[in-house]
Structures are given as C-alpha cells and as structure tokens.
Design a protein around this motif. Sequence first.
Motif, PDB file in Angstrom:
ATOM      1  N   THR A 283     112.759  77.201  32.677  1.00  0.00           N
ATOM      2  CA  THR A 283     113.414  78.527  32.382  1.00  0.00           C
ATOM      3  C   THR A 283     112.214  79.513  32.399  1.00  0.00           C
ATOM      4  O   THR A 283     111.139  79.055  32.058  1.00  0.00           O
ATOM      5  CB  THR A 283     114.097  78.226  30.774  1.00  0.00           C
ATOM      6  N   GLY A 301     110.480  71.053  30.869  1.00  0.00           N
ATOM      7  CA  GLY A 301     110.449  69.894  30.168  1.00  0.00           C
ATOM      8  C   GLY A 301     109.858  68.660  30.776  1.00  0.00           C
ATOM      9  O   GLY A 301     109.962  68.459  32.076  1.00  0.00           O
ATOM     10  N   ILE A 308     106.442  69.812  26.402  1.00  0.00           N
ATOM     11  CA  ILE A 308     106.953  71.189  27.063  1.00  0.00           C
ATOM     12  C   ILE A 308     105.915  71.632  27.710  1.00  0.00           C
ATOM     13  O   ILE A 308     105.069  72.076  26.836  1.00  0.00           O
ATOM     14  CB  ILE A 308     107.912  72.043  26.003  1.00  0.00           C
ATOM     15  N   PRO A 338     112.946  66.134  26.382  1.00  0.00           N
ATOM     16  CA  PRO A 338     113.408  67.646  26.767  1.00  0.00           C
ATOM     17  C   PRO A 338     113.691  67.594  28.360  1.00  0.00           C
ATOM     18  O   PRO A 338     113.149  67.822  29.171  1.00  0.00           O
ATOM     19  CB  PRO A 338     112.359  68.346  26.692  1.00  0.00           C
ATOM     20  N   LEU A 341     116.079  73.200  29.306  1.00  0.00           N
ATOM     21  CA  LEU A 341     115.700  74.295  28.505  1.00  0.00           C
ATOM     22  C   LEU A 341     116.181  75.592  28.711  1.00  0.00           C
ATOM     23  O   LEU A 341     116.686  75.700  29.950  1.00  0.00           O
ATOM     24  CB  LEU A 341     113.985  74.419  28.685  1.00  0.00           C
ATOM     25  N   LEU A 349     113.789  79.547  22.126  1.00  0.00           N
ATOM     26  CA  LEU A 349     113.805  78.405  23.308  1.00  0.00           C
ATOM     27  C   LEU A 349     114.740  77.397  22.796  1.00  0.00           C
ATOM     28  O   LEU A 349     114.345  76.820  21.704  1.00  0.00           O
ATOM     29  CB  LEU A 349     112.625  77.825  23.722  1.00  0.00           C
ATOM     30  N   TYR A 350     115.713  76.940  23.323  1.00  0.00           N
ATOM     31  CA  TYR A 350     116.629  76.000  23.019  1.00  0.00           C
ATOM     32  C   TYR A 350     116.406  74.664  23.866  1.00  0.00           C
ATOM     33  O   TYR A 350     116.255  74.929  25.207  1.00  0.00           O
ATOM     34  CB  TYR A 350     118.056  76.515  23.135  1.00  0.00           C
ATOM     35  N   VAL A 351     116.370  73.471  23.410  1.00  0.00           N
ATOM     36  CA  VAL A 351     115.921  72.476  24.150  1.00  0.00           C
ATOM     37  C   VAL A 351     116.955  71.298  23.829  1.00  0.00           C
ATOM     38  O   VAL A 351     117.429  70.981  22.842  1.00  0.00           O
ATOM     39  CB  VAL A 351     114.591  71.788  23.398  1.00  0.00           C
TER      40      VAL A 351
END
Length: 1012
Positions: A283, A301, A308, A338, A341, A349-351
């Motif tokens: 991302t 990831g 990360i 992860p 992302l 940041l969403y994982v």
Amino acid sequence: MVLRIGLLVLLTAGVAQANPNVATTPKLSPAEEQKQFRLPPGFEAQLVASEPDILKPMNLAWDAHGRLWVTSSIEYPWPSEKAPAKDRLQVLSDFGPDGRARKIVTFADDLNIPIGVLPLPSGNDVLVHSIPNVYLLRDTNGDGKADERKVILSGIGYRDTHGMVNSFRLGFDGWIYACHGFANESTIRGSDGRTIRLQSGNTFRFRPDGTGLESYTFGQVNPFGMTFDPFGDLFTADCHSKPITNLIPGAYYSSFGKPHDGLGFGPDMIGHDHASTGLCGLTYNTGDHFPEAFRDTMFLGNVVTSRINQDRIVRNGSSPQAQEQPDFLRSDDPWFRPVDLQIGPDGALYVADFYNRIIGHYEVPLTHPGRDRDSGRIWRIRYVGNDTRPTPMATPAAHFATGPVDAVVQDLGHPNQSVRMLAMNALVHRGESVLPAVEAALAKPRNEWQQIQAMWVRERLKPLDDAALTPLVDSPSAAIRTHAMRLLANRATLSPAQRNWITKGVQDSNPRVARSAAFAIDRVGDWSQSDAVLQRFLTVPGNDPHLKHALKIALRSLANRASESFASIGTQPLPPVQQGAWAEVALGVHRPEAATVLSRLLASLESIGGRDLFLRGTQHLARYGDADPIDSLVTYLQTPAVTGDTGRLIGALQAIQRGSQERGRGMPEVVRSLAAKIATESLNSPDLARQQAGLELANAVRIDSAFPQIAAIATDRNRSEAQRLAALPVMANLGGRNAVDRLAALVTQANEPLPIRERAAQALASINDATASNALAAAIGTAPARLATTIALSLADSPTGGTALLTTIQAGKASGRLLQDRAVAQKLKERKLPNLEVRIAELTRGLPSADERMLERMNQRRQGFQTASKDLQLGKSLFAKNCAICHQLGGEGAKIGPQLDGIGARGLERLLEDVLDPSRNVDQALRTTSFELSDGRLVSGLVLREIGEVVVIADAQGKEVTLPKDRIESRTTSLLSPMPANVSEQLTEPEFYHLLAYLLEQKPKEPTPAKP
C-alpha cells in the motif's frame, strides 16, 4: 506400520521444533500479541477485530459507507471439495475510538478460499473471488447479507492456493485491476464471453460487470498486493521476482524461466528483497496523518519475518526507485502474519493478520499438521504523537455514499489518496446529478488532486470534449498532464486534436507525462506519431528505464498496426542509433515484416548492440522470416565478416536452429550443411572453447555424422572431465542404439571417475530401449552406492527400465534399499508398473523404512555439522559451482528455481531436508516433467517455457534443452523436484558442511536507510 508412522511423526516434529518458519512459541491472545509489536515512536497499534468474530483474514477493502470488508478462510490451504464451504466475507463498521469494530456482519458464509474483494460504490454489491470464479454478490433486501450471486469471471485456476486471484483495485479509469498468482493456469471468461489465458504471475483488468477482460502485464512469480500512486502508476508486491514492481502496461516481467516478448523484461525498481520469500499486501501512503518521514512510502507485509517493511519512493525521471527504510513494525510474536495492508479513510494503516504458527508453501510443507485454523486479527496502526494528546486524524468531510455532494466533491482534494479514490468512485455511482459540483471543482479546484479526481468523475459520467480537455493537457501541473494522457489512453478513438495532444505529450519535458503519453500511443496511436516516439526514445537518459521501455512498447504497437510502413524501415540509410532502436523494436514484433527489417540491419547489429543483439536478431529472423529475408541471412553468413569469426558463425547457426524449431520447420538445408562443416572443423580444433562450441552446435542442429568424433571425446581419458561430461549426453542423442555398448562400458569401468560413470548411466538410460536398460541393470550390482542410486533413478525413468530394475533386485543382484529412495519409488509409481506396491513390499521386507533411514542420515549430518570446521568462502564457491546453475543468491546465478536470498532463515533442519530429501516438499510449479520423444529417447527436467513449436526445459545440470513439440510422444509431470536427489553425495562431507554454513548465513539484514 505403527513404527513407520511413529518415526514419521517424530521426524516431522523434529523439523517443526527447529524450523524458524514454524513458530515454537504458544498462541497469544490479541492483547498479548499487541504487546509484542515494536513501532516507531509516536505510533500505536489498536485491535479492530479478532477471533471468534472474524476468521483468518486475507484481503481488506473499504467502501463508500466507511465500512471495512474482509475475506477470510479456515479452508486454506486445501480448497473445500464439499458444498457449502466454510469461508466468509464479513463487513466491519461502527469503529470506536479504540479502533474496535462494534458491528461485524457476515455478508456471505459459504465461500471457498476467497481472496480478492472489492465492494462497489452502491454499498449493496461486492465482487469477491471464491474458487473458481469471481462473483458479484448482492444484498437485494437490505438485511446486510448476500441473497443473489452472479458469476462475472469464471475459469480461474487454483492448483496452488497461495497464489490465486487477489488484490482487486478500482482504478481512476473505472476499471478493476487484479493479480493472478503463482503456478495456476487459468482460461478466464468474462461476462461478455471474452477470454484471456494466464499462467502463473500476471496482472489483468476488467470492468465491474465482468466485461472488457484483458491482460495488463505479463510475468512476475506470485503478485499479491497492488496499489496506485497519485500519478496513476500501478505497483504490485511479489517475493520471487521483485518485492515491488511499477507496472508498465503491456510489459513482461521476470519469472521462473518464462520468456519475455522480445523487447526484454520490464525494468526493476528495487535492489533488495527484505530477505523474505513472502512479501504481500502493498500500500502507498500519501496522507498527512503520519509524519513526513512516512509519506510517499510503500508499506509491505512480510509474513515470513513477521514485520511490516517500508520503502521510500524516489524517482529518476519517470522511473521509481525503492529506498529501503527501517522496518515500520516488528513483532516478537512469530505468529504475526501481515498478509494485506490498507490505508483507511482515517489515514491509519489497517493490517490483516493471518495469525498462524505457519504461513508458507516454500518454508513449510502444506501437509504440516501445525497450521492454525481458528485465529485471525485486524489491526489499526495510527500516529498519536509523542505526548499524551493523540494527533487528530484527517477524516473525510462526509460519508461518500450519502453525504452532501459538495462535501464529497471537497474530499476529491483530500491529502489521503484512499479518501480521494472512494469519493471519486462514489460520485460516479451517484450519476450525472453531481456534474455541476464536479465541473465547478474542475474549473476552480482547491488543489491539483481535486482537479485530477474531478477530471475522472466527469470523464466517466460524460466524456470531456476538446474544449474541456484543453486546459488539462496544457496545465502547468505535471500530475494533471499525466492524468490527461491516461484519460486519452482509455478512449477507443481520438479526435485530431487529441491525437496531436498525445504526440505532444510524448515530447513533454516531464518524463512522467511522456510515459503516460506513450501508453496512450500504445493503445490508440498511429504511424504518423512514430517519428516523435522514436526521437524521445533516443534521448531518454539511461537512468530512466521505465520511460524507455514504455516508448519501446509504443513503437512496437505502431509497427504492428502499420505493417507496410514498418516493413519499409531500412530501405533508406539510417543513422546507427536509429538502426539499433528499430532492431530492438523488431525483436518484439512477431510478424514477417520484423524479419524483413532485421535482414537489412544484420551487418550493423553487432556493432550497435553487441553480439547478443546480433544473435537475437538472427533467431527472430529465422522464426518469422519468409524466403527473401532467409536468403539474405544465408548470404550474410557466408561473408568474410562472419566466416572469419568462428564464434560468431557458430552462435548464428545455433540461433537459426532455435528460430527454425520455434517456428516448427526444418533448418534450411544450405544452413544445415554449413553447420555440419563448422561443427566438424570445431570438434577437431585444439582450442577447447571451440571444441565445446562445436559440440553444442552438433547437438543443437543434430548432426548425426559427428557421432564418431563426439564418442571419441566422451571415451578419451586424456580429455578433461568437463569435456567428457559435456560430450556424453550428445553421444547418446546422436548415436542412439549405436552408443549403447560404449556407454555401458564406461558405466562398468571402475577406473573411470565416478562423475563420468554417472553421466554415462544417465545418457544410456535416455536411449530408452531394452538393450540399454539391460546393460544398466547388469551394471548396478557391482556399482558403488552413489552410482547404484544414479542407475536406479535412470532406470526408473521408463517402464522398460523400471521392470529391469525390479527384476535385478529380485534376482539378488542389487539391494532392495534402492527402492526406498523417495525419488526412485515415486518414478516407479509414475510408470504404473503392474503389482508395484506388492513387489516393493516383498523386496524391502525386513529393511529399515525410508523414513528411518532419512532420520538417521539427517541426524548424522546434523551432528557432523555441529562439530565440523566451516569455511564460508569455500561454501560460497561451492554454491557458485553446484547451485547457481539454477538458483540466484545475492544477484548471482540463474533464476530457474526459487531465488535463495534470506534462505538462512529456514534454519538448519529445513535446509538439511531441502538438500538431503528435495522431493519431500516440492512446489507444484517446480516439479520434474518427463518427455518421451518419437525417437524413443527420454528427457526430463523443469519446464521453463513454451515458445511457438518448442518446449524449453532445464535439465539436471541447469542447461536449457529445446524439444520440438512434434517429436514429443508423451509428457508426464512428476511429484519430484528437478533438483538431483543425490546432490549431497556429489560433495564430500566437508564440502557439504561448508555449503550449508554459507547458506545459513544468508539471513535478513538490518536495512541501511538511504538518503533521499
């Protein structure tokens, strides 16, 4: 039987305890896992959701209502064979200040390893991949659950479940872009009947209703993760090609032995690999929620190292370069995985954390019993600053789907690109009623990003006319001009003014504008633009390979569209630089006109582009040329410039043979006669390099008359071992049954070097008749153990040989232990011999099991390694000699099999298994294929590519072997690795330990931050 099972469990457990890719720590609760995260100062991780509310997450996507969609699977890695499957698509919403999703709804719960997901702007429709299709799921009654399912793409392969269709992205242009993953073969059919065929790594695109399906780029190994930057460039993540790739539409990218299109592979943008075989979920961050040091960066990831990674993106002209930064997140919990992302609308940041003891296919066998199927987490990483007051997030002005139009239009200029894209697509969905507000923003934007997004909204709802486009193509903003070129590239036809704009665009002073204009010319240009494209191509700096490659693709497209004009190239004198440029382009044009152009340039090719360009041009001409260019080629080969340089002539003759085979026709007789003459002279030469070239030429062109000379080389003990080893398979190929007696004599002569005897046995088996099999079987009884195994493996390649092997063991003339070798047993099984299991059981009765023997061998080598002296430099040289023929490490070696950077992270136990028992855990795409040819010969190796009328494989020595398809009687793909099963026996024990020590040193290293 109980003993065997117990020992197998013990062996598996032993590997699991020591393999760093199988976590030995216990499963942690989400709260405990959270404490294991190490983030830069000022950042914190919050739990969004976890088991049992969600399953094991795979892909994430945001929708216009501010909801987070997640696909998850407990079926992975084995697709469900029963309906309904158990995997889910869920929707998370109502996020609290602590990040928790207070509402989680299961939208669909009967999916089969779903990966790719994309909610459409309506809020009730979502696209999801579930084996073997992409479905449009729809909630028609508003209860939050799918009650309607429609196939929009079908025929998606799934033999390798860690590399399927994934990472759906809705682009600026309204097309959906997606990755196609490793090893799978798909003939994808869209809803309008259009089909594309994809094999292994590729990217493709389609419209949201499943129409317009088309390939976008070709190659890569296993792209998993995709993201746009603000200029509209598209990037993918991968692990065995490059961790980050900037995709040039129509380009080919490197993979395991797959070919490019003649233009060369698309350029790289990264020189490191984060020491991992599992990189995904790419991302791009533009928002202002994170500090400046974390903007214009890529987050990636790393599921093997539980990190990360972060790369800052800088540019040379239009070409991006990834500068490695310190890891953004490290976890001390090795279960952290992860896999995807996403930057959320809030800038965080969403994982997607697939939380598992095990993650990979390469690192750990699919059958390993330790895979977790219950746990999964989603995390939000936000910046809170360095004091007690959290830094506020720049949230959108309104919900995109329902908020006031003016507020949503305002968000077209938001600093967070995720917000801009959601707002843009939501406005398009609302329809033409939004146009007044959009046009106002287009005329007086708050910033260039709002104008870009508004441009695309207007174009997708009501295409811009020339008057509206004029200020955009003439804008002082390079970003706006870049998008204007991309917009024109998506039109089916162009007006005269628009055609002039893309011609002007390719000459733009900004290279990113020029690259987008090249894409437009690739799609809708005409020959009148060729001079402008060529001139820009000739002036591109060497540090901007992305622009150069895009221009080359554009020139190739123009040549294909205007074949007559292209065929006239070279009829008038051209400067050398233009000759070289058109030669490079011609190599990507698969038409007779390309051969015509190359025939005129032959005399200049080597001086312009070196011998490689000359040889590639010769091969291309032979494949696509008709009578006139072939005659020109033959004439040129007989000029003093060529005949005076034997190496050049031999290379040209081999290139003609390859081109002729790919086309599926015989080599011209005049060329064959010349090849026979040159091969004979070369084999008689005292120069060793020329002898080797003659040997290769005789084999490639199949000059049977050279058999006596080659047999003399193979059997002459005064020759070097390397010469003899090279000659032996050629001797078998050309001599067939005439070679049997001499090869058999070499196998049985105890005073011959063991490598000679082994290669002679393999060559003898390739002849594949009863006489050869019986000769091998007769030799096995007196052969030392290493040679006996080689003979057994060779015999097991054919039914005749397999029968001879069993008969010899039954007669007590060879050991039943040979049947316990995993590769021998598997080969015999694939021959489908009658009563095989019963016969093997009888012949191995009373012997220790194969697993017991392997356990004993691994224990012996493990203990030996612990006490042995190790020399890393010697290990490196042994790798170069024995492994680099197929594997790349640190940029050195061939890329036939997986690259081995970071392989030390696998640990001692797994490396012992990989070397001592390579077929225990071999990936489906890296298995041996055996071919029976029409002349009775057997050939086996790893299939690299199929080009025209030939199949190209890599043999056990890593050399490419070309097989004409019309000579292939049958092919069988084995469960075996192409890596020789007895490779460790080809090294002395001290050498084995030196090599092992060197491989174990290849571990992830701390990045050195690059200066911007």
